[in-house]
Every structure is written in structure tokens, then in C-alpha cells.
Design an enzyme around this catalytic site. Structure first.
Site, short mmCIF file in Angstrom:
data_model
loop_
_atom_site.label_atom_id
_atom_site.label_comp_id
_atom_site.label_asym_id
_atom_site.label_seq_id
_atom_site.Cartn_x
_atom_site.Cartn_y
_atom_site.Cartn_z
CD GLU A 248 31.65 29.96 42.08
OE1 GLU A 248 30.91 30.53 42.91
OE2 GLU A 248 31.97 30.49 41.00
CD GLU A 249 31.24 31.81 37.77
OE1 GLU A 249 30.18 32.38 38.08
OE2 GLU A 249 32.37 32.30 37.98
CG ASP B 161 32.81 26.64 37.00
OD1 ASP B 161 33.58 26.68 37.98
OD2 ASP B 161 31.69 27.19 37.00
CG HIS C 211 31.79 37.06 36.05
ND1 HIS C 211 30.52 36.54 36.26
CD2 HIS C 211 32.61 36.31 36.81
CE1 HIS C 211 30.60 35.54 37.12
NE2 HIS C 211 31.87 35.38 37.47
#
Length: 458
Positions: A191-192, A125, A427
Site C-alpha cells: 500500500e505504501e 506492508d 509514519h
């Protein structure tokens, strides 16, 4: 636009605008250059089949990564990426299972000889981030996140993880007749974190039986990381990444005209006081000489017009800890601060702390990590494998590590010569991956897998 360091990584035989469909042959010069850049002493120590596979497949790994990077998808929405992965596994002669935890893909490779079982995991993702890196395959994608239109970017490097594991799968299939044991390839969504109101990620894959039909004796994963330079690997025994929990606090007041604040109850002032007082949870209430703790407010939403005091303000954020007792105490303290401070202003607070299940600490099995460290050194060179220290970032790989012995390691993403302390972090809209990390990540994961599978079994 950020002009990324080292644009030379992108000009070897590649024409802008042809990346996703460029022939593998066009990437061969890059593959050979990456192979040549590997430390000679690591080349001498690593398995010959690892070096051969790296030279053969790294051009394709780069091409996959660029394609996935150009077409990012948020958690539980990775339909194109999952299709790319599943199609590749089928071409290898495997029988992928799809739709696990919404968009997850798995496949099992059975070697030609008896041996242990292992699992290799990659996440797929992307993030709701608008890319600001000036590369020809930069993401232009948008999507909807929490009701807002957002840019979408692989700002954490999951595109690299997916491409690396696709390459490792191809390498292992090519040697399956001589391969002892079995390998479970896990391509994981979300995963996030899944969208609000949905389940997803590692925990959901396990809940749907990931390790029931195939129980590995060890699970391995990697993460490209901006805090290390390209060519470095970070790994440590025991705790590696923090537990991560999300909170949601709604401060309720009473709406009134901005010229008559006494006619209502101002939730903005109360919320500001909650944020300020919450800083004492870490600075005055936690023994941070024992282990680090973080409480971060990530969003404040309230009001819509300059001269209206609104009814409510929403605060959301994250908590990071390494100890279960400290984790529970932060939950209690933050809830108490929110409710008590709001009450002091005549307002009320609804504090969900935490507001979801969260991720536990990602901890590497000490014995497994000590055993496999030499495999990482064979790939990177002994001097390039370092202890990264405790990392406040979190990973839902932690759920796999609670089920079976696990090792998770970092692969440096920041170009050599650039200070990783000041480099754009994972990020960030300016997160930049030195593509030599693809070569090292591929070699390291393949070396780990082969060393474990070929080791004498007690």
C-alpha cells in the site's frame, strides 16, 4: 526510546519475550477488559453476534497484531505475513489465492443464503522506519530500501488492519450458514508503494483481475489513525484522503574543487534555489481557499566530501491534491520551476513530475457512507463518530473506490487523555497504537459487513 502512554495496555497476563507464541488464553483478560471498555449504549445497539465475536476473538486479534508488528516486512516482500494470513484462512475452511500482485492473499466466503457481494480489505506492508517505541514486541527488523540498510516498522498500523481482518474473517466463517451473500477478503501488499521498478499495491491487484471474477457491490476498509483518540471513528462522505504523487528532480552541474567554485557549476546552490522557489507554487500559484495543496521535498542527496562540489543533486518529494485540475497545474509548475531555476544557475534539471502513477483521491461513495454511518455508530456510539475533515495523507484504497461504491473509515489510535494533535503521527518512529483500537476496529468492520449483507435488497 519513547515511553509510550498507558503501558498498562501491555501488562495483562503477558510476559515479555513470549508474545508471538503466547497462548490465546493468556490474552483473555485483555479481551474481556476491552469488551468491558466499550460504551454501554453502543453495546446495546450493536448486533449480538458482533459483541459475542469480539469477546471470543479479540485476544487472538491482539496476539496476531503483536506477532506481525514484531516481524514487519516492506512492500512486495510480505512473505511471512502472507503465509500467516493464508494458513489462517485455510484453517477456516476457505481456499485462499496467494501470490496476487506479488504477495497478496484473497479468499471468498460464500454464505448459506443468497445475498449481496462485498469486499473487505486490509493492507500488510510496513515502512522503512526504525522503531523507537519501548514495547516488548518492538521491531528489531532491518531490510534494504533504495540501496540503504534501514530499520523496518509497522509505523502506519497495517499490522492492526491485517489482524482485524483475520479476526473478522473468522467471525463471518463461524456464522456462514446463516450469512446472506458472499464476502471477498483482500489482504493487500505494498500500500505504501512497491519498490522502485516493480508494480504493486491495489492498482496491481485490480490489474490482475481482483474484481473480475468477483465483482462486489461495495468495498469497505479501515485505517488506524493517530489524529483521533481511541474510541473514536472518523468518516465522511465524498473526498476523504488526498491524491498522492511522487516527483524526482536531478539538478546537473559540473564538479569542481570546493576551493574553486568558479571552476564548475554548483548544483547544490541551484537545488537549494529550486526548493525555495518551489514553495511559491502553493503559496502564490494555487487557490488554496478552494482546496488544500501540499508540495514537500522529502530527500536531498548530493555530494560525498566536504571539499568537492558534486556533479549533481537529486531531489525527491510528494505532491498532495484534491482536484484534478489543481493536480495537473502543480505538475506543470514544479517542472517549470526546476528547469528554469536550474538554467538561471547555469545548470540543467531533469524533472520527472510525477515519476510514477500516483494514487487518486480516496473518496467515499456518499450514498453508501450515509447508509452505513449508523453501523459505525452502533460500534462506537453516536457521539464517537466524527467528521475528520480532509486528510492530506493518501491511500491506494482509492483504486478500489473508483471501481465500486466504497467506504473507508478511520479508527482512533491515540490513547484517551493524550492530545492527538501532538501525538506521534502515522509514519513516525514513535507511532503508538492503543490496542483498544483493535477491539473497536473489529467491531466496526464486522458490524458494517453484517448490516450490509443482512439489509433488504431492492
Amino acid at each position: 526510546m519513547l515511553a509510550p502512554p498507558g503501558p498498562r495496555h501491555y501488562d495483562r497476563g503477558i510476559r515479555p519475550g513470549t508474545l508471538a507464541m503466547s497462548p490465546i488464553a493468556a490474552l483473555l483478560p485483555l479481551a474481556l477488559a476491552l469488551a468491558a471498555a466499550a460504551p454501554s449504549h453502543a453495546q446495546d445497539a450493536q448486533r449480538a453476534e458482533v459483541a459475542d465475536a469480539a469477546q471470543r476473538l479479540q485476544g487472538q486479534v491482539v496476539e496476531w497484531r503483536r506477532d506481525i508488528h514484531q516481524h514487519p516486512e516492506l512492500g512486495n516482500r510480505e512473505t511471512r505475513t502472507a503465509q500467516l494470513v493464508a494458513d489462517h484462512l485455510r484453517k477456516l475452511g476457505l481456499e485462499p489465492k496467494t501470490g496476487i500482485a506479488t504477495t497478496g492473499v484473497t479468499a471468498v466466503l460464500k454464505g448459506g443464503k443468497p445475498g449481496p457481494r462485498i469486499a473487505l480489505r486490509a493492507d500488510m506492508d510496513a515502512l522503512p522506519v526504525t522503531e523507537r517505541v519501548d514495547v516488548p514486541f518492538a521491531s528489531k527488523a532491518t531490510s534494504t530500501f533504495r540501496g540503504e540498510t534501514v530499520g523496518v516498522m509497522h509505523a502506519c498500523g497495517h499490522d492492526a488492519h491485517t489482524a482485524i481482518l483475520m479476526g473478522v474473517a473468522e467471525a463471518l466463517v463461524a456464522m456462514k450458514d446463516e450469512l446472506p451473500g458472499e464476502v471477498l477478503f483482500v489482504f493487500q501488499p505494498a500500500e505504501e508503494g512497491p519498490p522502485d521498478g516493480e508494480e504493486g499495491g491495489a492498482e496491481e491487484m485490480l490489474a490482475q483481475g481482483l474484481f473480475k471474477a468477483f465483482t462486489p457491490q461495495a468495498v469497505f476498509g479501515l485505517h488506524v489513525f493517530s489524529t483521533l483518540n481511541a474510541g473514536q471513528i472518523g468518516v465522511r462522505e465524498g473526498p476523504l484522503m488526498a491524491a498522492s504523487d511522487r516527483f524526482n528532480i536531478v539538478v546537473n552541474g559540473r564538479q569542481t574543487h570546493g576551493s574553486r567554485p568558479w571552476g564548475g557549476i554548483d548544483p547544490i546552490v541551484a537545488a537549494a534555489d529550486v526548493i525555495g522557489t518551489a514553495q511559491t507554487i502553493v503559496s502564490r500559484r494555487q487557490n488554496i481557499s478552494k482546496l488544500p495543496v501540499v508540495v514537500t521535498f522529502g530527500a536531498v542527496k548530493g555530494g560525498i566530501r566536504y571539499n568537492i562540489i558534486p556533479d549533481s543533486v537529486e531531489l525527491v518529494g510528494t505532491i498532495r491534491t484534491f482536484d484534478d485540475g489543481m493536480r495537473a497545474q502543480v505538475f506543470a509548475d514544479l517542472k517549470n520551476v526546476a528547469e528554469s531555476v536550474a538554467h538561471a544557475h547555469g545548470a540543467t534539471a531533469v524533472a520527472q513530475v510525477p515519476d510514477n502513477k500516483g494514487n487518486p483521491v480516496t473518496a467515499n461513495d456518499p450514498a453508501l457512507t450515509a447508509r452505513m454511518r449508523s453501523s459505525l455508530e452502533k460500534a462506537a456510539g453516536a457521539g464517537n463518530v466524527v467528521d475528520p475533515g480532509l486528510t492530506m495523507g493518501a491511500e491506494d484504497f482509492a483504486f478500489y473506490a473508483r471501481e465500486v461504491p466504497a467506504m473507508f473509515f478511520f479508527v482512533g489510535a491515540t490513547p484517551k487523555g493524550q492530545d492527538p494533535v501532538t501525538a506521534p503521527s502515522n509514519h513516525s518512529p514513535e507511532f503508538y497504537l492503543d490496542e483498544s483500537a483493535l477491539d473497536l476496529g473489529f467491531r466496526a468492520l464486522l458490524q458494517v459487513a453484517l448490516d450490509y449483507l443482512h439489509a433488504p435488497q431492492s
